[in-house]
Structure formats: C-alpha cells, structure tokens
Design a protein around this motif. Structure first.
Motif, mmCIF file in Angstrom:
data_model
loop_
_atom_site.group_PDB
_atom_site.id
_atom_site.type_symbol
_atom_site.label_atom_id
_atom_site.label_comp_id
_atom_site.label_asym_id
_atom_site.label_seq_id
_atom_site.Cartn_x
_atom_site.Cartn_y
_atom_site.Cartn_z
ATOM 1 N N LYS A 192 5.862 -4.219 -1.148
ATOM 2 C CA LYS A 192 7.197 -4.429 -1.750
ATOM 3 C C LYS A 192 7.437 -2.705 -2.316
ATOM 4 O O LYS A 192 6.599 -2.363 -3.334
ATOM 5 N N HIS B 292 11.659 -9.064 6.494
ATOM 6 C CA HIS B 292 11.135 -7.739 5.971
ATOM 7 C C HIS B 292 12.029 -6.458 6.294
ATOM 8 O O HIS B 292 12.505 -6.594 7.674
ATOM 9 N N GLN C 36 1.377 -6.650 3.099
ATOM 10 C CA GLN C 36 2.699 -6.827 2.836
ATOM 11 C C GLN C 36 3.023 -5.819 1.523
ATOM 12 O O GLN C 36 2.271 -5.813 0.621
ATOM 13 N N GLU D 1 12.757 -3.840 -1.530
ATOM 14 C CA GLU D 1 12.549 -4.130 -0.065
ATOM 15 C C GLU D 1 11.007 -4.729 0.391
ATOM 16 O O GLU D 1 10.309 -3.966 -0.288
ATOM 17 N N HIS D 2 10.911 -5.472 1.235
ATOM 18 C CA HIS D 2 9.524 -5.825 1.491
ATOM 19 C C HIS D 2 9.067 -5.080 2.996
ATOM 20 O O HIS D 2 10.050 -5.063 3.874
ATOM 21 N N VAL E 135 5.987 -4.607 6.092
ATOM 22 C CA VAL E 135 4.677 -5.117 6.792
ATOM 23 C C VAL E 135 4.086 -4.119 7.629
ATOM 24 O O VAL E 135 4.844 -3.777 8.571
ATOM 25 N N TYR F 195 8.834 -3.241 9.933
ATOM 26 C CA TYR F 195 7.574 -3.929 10.478
ATOM 27 C C TYR F 195 6.745 -2.601 11.111
ATOM 28 O O TYR F 195 7.519 -1.971 12.163
#
Length: 448
Positions: free
Chosen positions: A147, A175, A145, A151-152, A154, A178
């Motif tokens: 940051k 998220h 994960q 924003e996040h 994955v 992805y």
C-alpha cells in the motif's frame, strides 16, 4: 394415366434440378485458404497486437469494415462504425525500472526488464511505487502486496517462471498495478526488504480515455421485424510490451474475426434470409467485453429474442475438441447449446462444453439473449508472443464451419434443403431424369 404420372415426375425432377443448380452456381464456397490469408494479415507485425486505443487497432477496424464492403454486407443503421468510450493503457516514452536502494538512496541493484521483471497489463491507475519493511506491506509465499499513497500494488512470482504472459486490461482491477518477477528475483526482493533496503518500481503506462469502434454490418432479411441472428467475433488483442515484443493474437482472435468475415461472404451468397443477419466485429473484448456491452446498450430493443453465434479462437490444434461455450448460467440442456451439440453428434464431431463468462457471449446471456461462443479451447500460446499464424490449423476451421453453417441455415433459412443438400439433390435429380427418359428408349430399341 401412366404417361401423365411420368410427365409429372419429369417436371418435378426438372424443377428440383433447376433449384439445386441455381444454388450450385450462386453459393460461394467457404474458402479456408482465404481465412488463413486474412489471419496472417490481421496478426502481422504491422498491426502490433491491435491494442484498443492504438492506431493499429483503428487500422484493424478499417480492415473489418473494408471486408464487409467487399463482401456486399451493408452497414447497420447506415454506419459501419458504432462508437463507444473506454479507458486504455497508453504507453509513455520513459524506461521501466525495478531497483533496490540502500538507506542512502544509492542503487544496490537494478533489474532487467523482460528478463527479471515485467508489467502485467491488468491496470496502471498509478504507475510507480516504493516500499521497505516499514511500509504497509503483506508478504506471502508467492506475492507481496504493497500500500503506497492510498493505492495497492502487487509483485508476484510468475507461474512456471515465465514472463511472456500478458493479461487483459481491466480498468476496475482491485490493485493499481501488477508486476511479474521470476521466482529467483522474488526471493531476492524479499531478502532485500528484510535487510532494510527500499524497492522502487516504475512502469511507463498511464490510463487514458479514448473512443473505440465496433464494426457492424447487416444482410437484410425477408422480415426485419423478427429478432435477428447475430454473428460476431472480437478483433482486438493485447498489443506489444515495452521492449516492442508483439503479441500477434493469431488464434485470439484474428482467427474468429476472419472466420466471421468469410462466413459473411458465404451467407450473402445463399440468398435472402428469413430474418436480418447482423455481423459484428467487437472491440475491447480484452478489456472486459466492452464492445459487446456497448452494442447491447445501443441496440437492446432490436436484439431482444435474437440468437448470437460468437467465434473466438477458431483454428486450434486438431487434437483439441471443438468447444461449445455457454455462460455460467447455462447447461447442456440450454436450447441453443442442445441444438448445436446435436449437430456435432450427428456429424460425428469431437466436441465438449465450457460454461464460462469468458467471451462476448457473456453480456448477451446476462440479458437472457440466446448466445454461445464457438472456440477451440487451445490455451497453450494464448496471450503470449507465440500465438502466431504458424499454429493455425485448417482442419479445425473447417470443423467449425461444418457445424456453425448448419445452425445458421437452421436459424435463418428454415433448414432449406436446397442449401443444405444441393449437391446430392443434383445427383439424384439427374439420375432420376436419366432413368425415366433414356432407359425406356433403350428398352424400345432393344425390343425392336
């Protein structure tokens, strides 16, 4: 007296025969071959997976509309299209990349799209990120994960090491983007981060607003003040990837759409129902049931007290039971589920239950409207490029018709015996007339 009774019986048999013959000549047989032909068309490459927001999705809505017209299904509220707004992932012209850079910003390794990595469709609030071991990251056994710029993101290791699965798009996914990678590449990325290298990723999608259409038709009933029966299916799917690989969506859900269209033709031929029957091709089911939610929002008052039969994935492997899908709030004793399961049991149909909010019955159940989804819970090829017409099973389509048609006749035609049993009634009526009229004459001849 005996003669009067005989003539009365003859009259009753003639009336019964006449009514049953009328149904015999008027009712259009449910045509499985027509369903297969339409599934083949709607899941063909020309529709490019029917992603909401695409030209091909619009073409799919036009196909449903033209089918309603062809089947003499009238537009609902004088318009076949019911519009609503939503966000969708729009593909850009740039090329995707996943790169490893050293501390001098020189590319150490660049991975191959489709072979080493691929986007999952869940979201693209931001379509690029960069990180190293000094970044705000969480590294686990099968995901990282990140940051980056509030924003996040994955990166995750693909189950079974396959990159061909494509998720539904969800604007409010937790998220921003992805990324799927193979297990080998995932371990490589973790190792390169440990070495102090930087990982850069870019996927050429942006999230944009668009207007979509549900397609809605109606058969007007004898009493339109009664709550309607709603028959529905979603026609959208998940489009194509950045290599142009098409996710055809034959089972999911060209099958349910084409099944519903053939049912509209069959039901129209039965005569005027007791109440209105509404047919809906939902859009953006793959985006979180947005089409069915919009339909409920616009027609909530009309739909109060209605019954919804939704069709999603009809025509799976014959070994897979017919599934009666209710919501998480339902049980086997929920009235509609109990009715349909009783029909399955009496018809000796192999069936099971699922209680999930994973199709367009869900928004209706949230509003306490009776709703179920008929499906063949065959997920072996769902949301992959393998979901093709070749794997659609005719017998499974017939099975769903045999059950759902009986429930529709129950709900909309008061279990009319001339609809349900017109063929055996013809046989019994003719046999009765032969016995009453001809046998006495033969007996008199023999006696003479």
């Amino acid at each position: 007296m005996k003669r009067a009774i005989k003539y009365l019986v003859i009259i009753l048999l003639f009336v019964t025969l006449s009514l049953s013959l009328q149904k015999f000549f008027c009712i259009k047989k449910f045509n499985v071959d027509s369903v297969i032909k339409n599934i083949d068309f709607l899941s063909s490459d020309s529709f490019k997976g029917r992603l909401p927001g695409s030209i091909e999705n619009t073409a799919a809505s036009e196909f449903v509309k033209s089918s309603f017209k062809k089947n003499n299904i009238l537009p609902y509220k004088n318009n076949y299209f019911q519009s609503f707004s939503c966000y969708y992932p729009k593909k850009q012209n740039n090329k995707p990349y996943l790169k490893v850079l050293n501390n001098k910003d020189k590319v150490v390794k660049e991975y191959s799209y489709g072979k080493d990595f691929k986007e999952d469709m869940l979201n693209f609030r931001k379509n690029n990120f960069s990180f190293n071991k000094e970044s705000d990251i969480v590294m686990k056994k099968d995901f990282i994960q990140i940051k980056d710029d509030k924003e996040h993101f994955v990166i995750f290791s693909s189950p079974e090491n396959k990159l061909n699965f494509r998720s539904s798009f969800m604007k409010d996914a937790p998220h921003g983007m992805y990324i799927m990678v193979t297990k080998e590449i995932f371990e490589e990325l973790k190792h390169n981060v440990d070495l102090g290298y930087r990982i850069n990723c870019f996927i050429p999608y942006t999230v944009e607003k668009t207007t979509l259409n549900n397609v809605v038709g109606r058969i007007k009933g004898k009493d339109s003040s009664k709550p309607p029966i709603v028959l529905s299916a979603h026609f959208d799917h998940v489009g194509e990837d950045l290599n142009g690989t098409i996710y055809s969506g034959a089972l999911d859900n060209a099958s349910g759409t084409c099944f519903m269209l053939e049912m509209s033709k069959y039901i129209k031929s039965l005569g005027k129902p007791d109440r209105d029957i509404i047919f809906v091709g939902f859009n953006a089911e793959e985006f979180g049931f947005l089409g069915s939610k919009a339909f409920l929002k616009d027609f909530n008052k009309v739909l109060k007290g209605s019954t919804v039969l939704n069709f999603d994935m009809i025509g799976g492997a014959k070994s897979v039971p017919l599934c009666i899908m209710g919501s998480k709030k339902d049980t086997i004793n929920t009235p509609l589920i109990k009715n349909v399961s009783s029909i399955c049991s009496n018809s000796k149909i192999n069936f099971n239950y699922i209680f999930e909010d994973s199709s367009d019955h869900s928004p209706f159940r949230e509003k306490n409207i009776q709703a179920i989804t008929f499906c063949d819970n065959d997920s072996s090829k769902i949301h992959t490029p393998k979901d093709k017409i070749d794997f659609i099973n005719k017998e499974s389509i017939k099975r769903c018709y045999n059950i759902s048609s009986k429930e529709i006749v129950n709900l909309a035609f008061s279990n009319n015996i001339f609809i349900l049993y017109y063929k055996p009634i013809i046989f019994v009526s003719l046999t009765g007339l032969v016995l009453i009229i001809l046998i006495p004459k033969i007996y008199k001849k023999k006696k003479a």
